[in-house]
Design a protein around this motif. Structure first.
Motif, mmCIF file in Angstrom:
data_model
loop_
_atom_site.group_PDB
_atom_site.id
_atom_site.type_symbol
_atom_site.label_atom_id
_atom_site.label_comp_id
_atom_site.label_asym_id
_atom_site.label_seq_id
_atom_site.Cartn_x
_atom_site.Cartn_y
_atom_site.Cartn_z
ATOM 1 N N PRO A 132 4.654 -2.917 -6.585
ATOM 2 C CA PRO A 132 4.886 -2.550 -7.988
ATOM 3 C C PRO A 132 6.122 -3.260 -8.554
ATOM 4 C CG PRO A 132 4.646 -0.610 -6.574
ATOM 5 C CD PRO A 132 4.843 -1.788 -5.682
ATOM 6 N N THR A 133 6.348 -3.059 -9.832
ATOM 7 C CA THR A 133 7.575 -3.488 -10.489
ATOM 8 C C THR A 133 8.470 -2.272 -10.630
ATOM 9 O OG1 THR A 133 6.497 -5.286 -11.698
ATOM 10 C CG2 THR A 133 8.549 -4.423 -12.615
ATOM 11 N N GLN B 287 0.828 -1.205 0.000
ATOM 12 C CA GLN B 287 0.000 0.000 0.000
ATOM 13 C C GLN B 287 0.865 1.259 0.000
ATOM 14 O OE1 GLN B 287 -2.727 0.239 3.282
ATOM 15 N NE2 GLN B 287 -3.547 2.247 2.659
ATOM 16 N N ALA B 288 1.923 1.278 0.826
ATOM 17 C CA ALA B 288 2.798 2.446 0.868
ATOM 18 C C ALA B 288 3.528 2.641 -0.454
ATOM 19 C CB ALA B 288 3.792 2.305 2.012
ATOM 20 N N LEU B 289 3.833 1.557 -1.125
ATOM 21 C CA LEU B 289 4.549 1.659 -2.395
ATOM 22 C C LEU B 289 3.611 2.064 -3.533
ATOM 23 C CD1 LEU B 289 6.775 -1.533 -2.031
ATOM 24 C CD2 LEU B 289 7.550 0.843 -1.854
ATOM 25 N N ASN B 290 2.377 1.570 -3.523
ATOM 26 C CA ASN B 290 1.431 1.873 -4.606
ATOM 27 C C ASN B 290 0.712 3.205 -4.395
ATOM 28 O OD1 ASN B 290 1.604 -0.458 -6.411
ATOM 29 N ND2 ASN B 290 0.747 -1.630 -4.694
ATOM 30 N N ASP B 291 0.186 3.405 -3.203
ATOM 31 C CA ASP B 291 -0.656 4.574 -2.952
ATOM 32 C C ASP B 291 0.142 5.796 -2.499
ATOM 33 O OD1 ASP B 291 -2.704 2.829 -3.558
ATOM 34 O OD2 ASP B 291 -3.270 2.504 -1.453
ATOM 35 N N ASP B 292 1.138 5.554 -1.669
ATOM 36 C CA ASP B 292 1.897 6.675 -1.112
ATOM 37 C C ASP B 292 3.147 6.994 -1.923
ATOM 38 O OD1 ASP B 292 -0.021 6.633 0.885
ATOM 39 O OD2 ASP B 292 1.237 5.434 2.256
ATOM 40 N N HIS B 293 3.424 6.155 -2.921
ATOM 41 C CA HIS B 293 4.588 6.369 -3.788
ATOM 42 C C HIS B 293 5.880 6.551 -2.973
ATOM 43 C CE1 HIS B 293 1.624 6.797 -6.978
ATOM 44 N NE2 HIS B 293 1.024 7.779 -6.283
ATOM 45 N N LEU B 294 6.060 5.606 -2.058
ATOM 46 C CA LEU B 294 7.240 5.658 -1.187
ATOM 47 C C LEU B 294 8.521 5.617 -2.017
ATOM 48 C CD1 LEU B 294 8.077 5.749 1.795
ATOM 49 C CD2 LEU B 294 8.120 3.241 1.782
ATOM 50 N N ILE B 295 8.530 4.821 -3.090
ATOM 51 C CA ILE B 295 9.632 4.804 -4.055
ATOM 52 C C ILE B 295 9.012 5.090 -5.422
ATOM 53 C CG2 ILE B 295 11.464 3.434 -5.115
ATOM 54 C CD1 ILE B 295 11.624 1.788 -2.549
ATOM 55 N N LYS B 296 9.450 6.163 -6.058
ATOM 56 C CA LYS B 296 8.847 6.560 -7.348
ATOM 57 C C LYS B 296 9.942 6.811 -8.385
ATOM 58 C CE LYS B 296 8.529 11.436 -5.971
ATOM 59 N NZ LYS B 296 9.175 11.269 -4.673
ATOM 60 N N ALA B 297 9.531 6.925 -9.619
ATOM 61 C CA ALA B 297 10.482 7.177 -10.707
ATOM 62 C C ALA B 297 11.210 8.492 -10.459
ATOM 63 C CB ALA B 297 9.753 7.210 -12.046
ATOM 64 N N GLY B 298 12.523 8.487 -10.715
ATOM 65 C CA GLY B 298 13.360 9.672 -10.496
ATOM 66 C C GLY B 298 14.058 9.655 -9.144
ATOM 67 N N ASP B 299 13.673 8.757 -8.226
ATOM 68 C CA ASP B 299 14.332 8.698 -6.921
ATOM 69 C C ASP B 299 15.720 8.073 -7.047
ATOM 70 O OD1 ASP B 299 12.247 9.864 -5.583
ATOM 71 O OD2 ASP B 299 11.397 7.967 -4.838
ATOM 72 N N THR B 300 16.628 8.563 -6.214
ATOM 73 C CA THR B 300 17.968 7.976 -6.102
ATOM 74 C C THR B 300 18.042 7.286 -4.747
ATOM 75 O OG1 THR B 300 18.932 9.713 -7.485
ATOM 76 C CG2 THR B 300 20.442 8.436 -6.091
ATOM 77 N N MET B 301 18.016 5.945 -4.784
ATOM 78 C CA MET B 301 18.045 5.145 -3.561
ATOM 79 C C MET B 301 19.469 4.621 -3.337
ATOM 80 S SD MET B 301 14.891 5.611 -3.042
ATOM 81 C CE MET B 301 14.819 4.725 -1.477
ATOM 82 N N CYS B 302 19.974 4.775 -2.114
ATOM 83 C CA CYS B 302 21.365 4.396 -1.812
ATOM 84 C C CYS B 302 21.418 3.470 -0.606
ATOM 85 C CB CYS B 302 22.209 5.634 -1.559
ATOM 86 S SG CYS B 302 22.446 6.659 -3.023
ATOM 87 N N SER B 303 22.460 2.629 -0.595
ATOM 88 C CA SER B 303 22.623 1.653 0.490
ATOM 89 C C SER B 303 24.099 1.290 0.633
ATOM 90 C CB SER B 303 21.808 0.386 0.201
ATOM 91 O OG SER B 303 22.033 -0.592 1.191
ATOM 92 N N VAL B 304 24.529 1.076 1.881
ATOM 93 C CA VAL B 304 25.844 0.486 2.156
ATOM 94 C C VAL B 304 25.655 -1.016 2.132
ATOM 95 C CG1 VAL B 304 27.742 0.274 3.797
ATOM 96 C CG2 VAL B 304 26.555 2.474 3.536
#
Length: 269
Positions: free
Chosen positions: A256-257, A216-233
Motif C-alpha cells: 500500500p501507500t 499480503q500482510a500489509l493489504n489483507d492483514d492490515h499489519l500497519i493501518k491508519a491510526g497506528d503509532t509506529m516507533c523506531s530507534v
C-alpha cells in the motif's frame, strides 16, 4: 797330529772334540808379561716356557659396549648443543636482539577468568536507556511512502526525515526500505500504545514487527493501518515516531501507500 808351538806359550790342540767345538785358545801376551787368567763366562739358563693365557673375551666385549655407549651419548649431547646454539643465533638474527628463553610447545594452562561486574557487557549505547531526558528535534513532519515501481526500492531515513524512491540515500542511514512486494526493516519498527517518548521507546523495543512485511500482510492483514503509532530507534540513536494517518491499499498485489507524520527525539542523560 804333532802340536806346534809358538815360542810364547804352551801349545794348543786344534783337534775337534766330541761336541765339534774349537778348543779354547790361550791368551796372547807380550814377552816378559804373565798371562791373564781366563774367567769363564757362565751362560744364563733359558727361561722356562709359560703356558699361554686365555684372552678375557667377556671383559673386552664389555669395554667395547661401554665405549660405544659413551660415544653415542656424547654425540647426542653435541647435537643438542649445536641445535640450541643454532636456534639462539637464529632468534638473535630475526629479532635483532638477545634471544629469550625458549617457549615450550605446550604452554601452561591459564586459570579461567571469572567475570566481575566491571567485565559484564554494558547496555547497548545505540538504544536510549529508560532514565534519560528526551529533547524534540522536530515534530509532526509529513512523509508519504508510495508503492515503488517494479524492481525499484524506496529508502526511508527518519533522522532527516527523507523518502528517496531513487535509492541514493546512504544505506547505513536508512531505517527501512520499501519494495513493490514488501517492506524490509533495517531498524526494528514496533507499535506503541501511546505518543509519549517513553511509550514510543517501549513499543520500538518490546513490540516490533517482523524484519520483513509482505504485501499480503500489509493489504489483507492490515499489519500497519491508519491510526497506528509506529516507533523506531534510528541508526543515529534517536527515537522516531511515525504516526500513520492514511493507508491506500494496492490493487495489483503490491504494497500500500502510507501517509503520516514523523516526530524525532534526541535522548540525553
Amino acid at each position: 797330529m804333532p802340536s806346534y808351538g809358538t815360542g810364547y806359550g804352551a801349545p794348543y790342540d786344534t783337534a775337534y772334540g766330541p761336541g765339534h767345538g774349537t778348543a779354547q785358545q790361550p791368551s796372547v801376551h807380550a814377552p816378559g808379561q804373565a798371562p791373564h787368567a781366563q774367567t769363564p763366562h757362565a751362560q744364563a739358563p733359558a727361561p722356562a716356557p709359560t703356558a699361554p693365557q686365555k684372552k678375557p673375551k667377556r671383559r673386552v666385549r664389555t669395554v667395547l659396549m661401554a665405549a660405544t655407549l659413551v660415544l653415542a651419548v656424547g654425540a647426542g649431547a653435541a647435537a643438542a648443543v649445536w641445535l640450541t646454539k643454532k636456534d639462539g643465533d637464529g632468534g638473535q638474527a630475526k629479532g635483532g636482539g638477545s634471544s629469550s628463553s625458549p617457549v615450550g610447545k605446550n604452554p601452561p594452562k591459564q586459570s579461567p577468568v571469572v567475570a566481575t561486574p566491571s567485565d559484564t557487557p554494558s547496555e547497548d549505547s545505540s538504544v536510549p536507556p529508560a532514565n534519560v531526558t528526551y529533547t524534540v528535534v522536530f515534530q509532526d513532519k509529513p512523509i508519504t511512502v508510495r508503492t515503488p515501481e517494479s524492481l525499484s526500492t524506496t529508502q526511508i531515513d527518519f533522522d532527516v526525515p527523507a523518502v528517496d524512491p531513487t535509492g541514493k540515500l546512504a544505506y547505513d542511514n536508512t531505517e527501512f526500505e520499501a519494495r513493490d512486494d514488501r517492506l524490509d526493516f533495517r531498524q526494528a519498527l514496533g507499535k506503541a500504545n501511546g505518543t509519549t517518548p517513553e511509550e514510543c521507546r517501549d513499543g520500538a523495543l518490546q513490540n516490533p514487527l517482523p524484519n520483513s512485511a509482505s504485501a499480503q500482510a500489509l493489504n489483507d492483514d492490515h499489519l500497519i493501518k491508519a491510526g497506528d503509532t509506529m516507533c523506531s530507534v534510528t541508526t543515529k540513536g534517536n527515537l522516531a515516531m511515525w504516526k500513520i494517518t492514511k493507508v491506500t491499499p494496492s490493487t495489483d498485489k503490491n504494497i500500500p501507500t502510507f501517509e503520516g507524520t514523523v516526530t524525532l527525539w534526541k535522548a540525553t542523560r
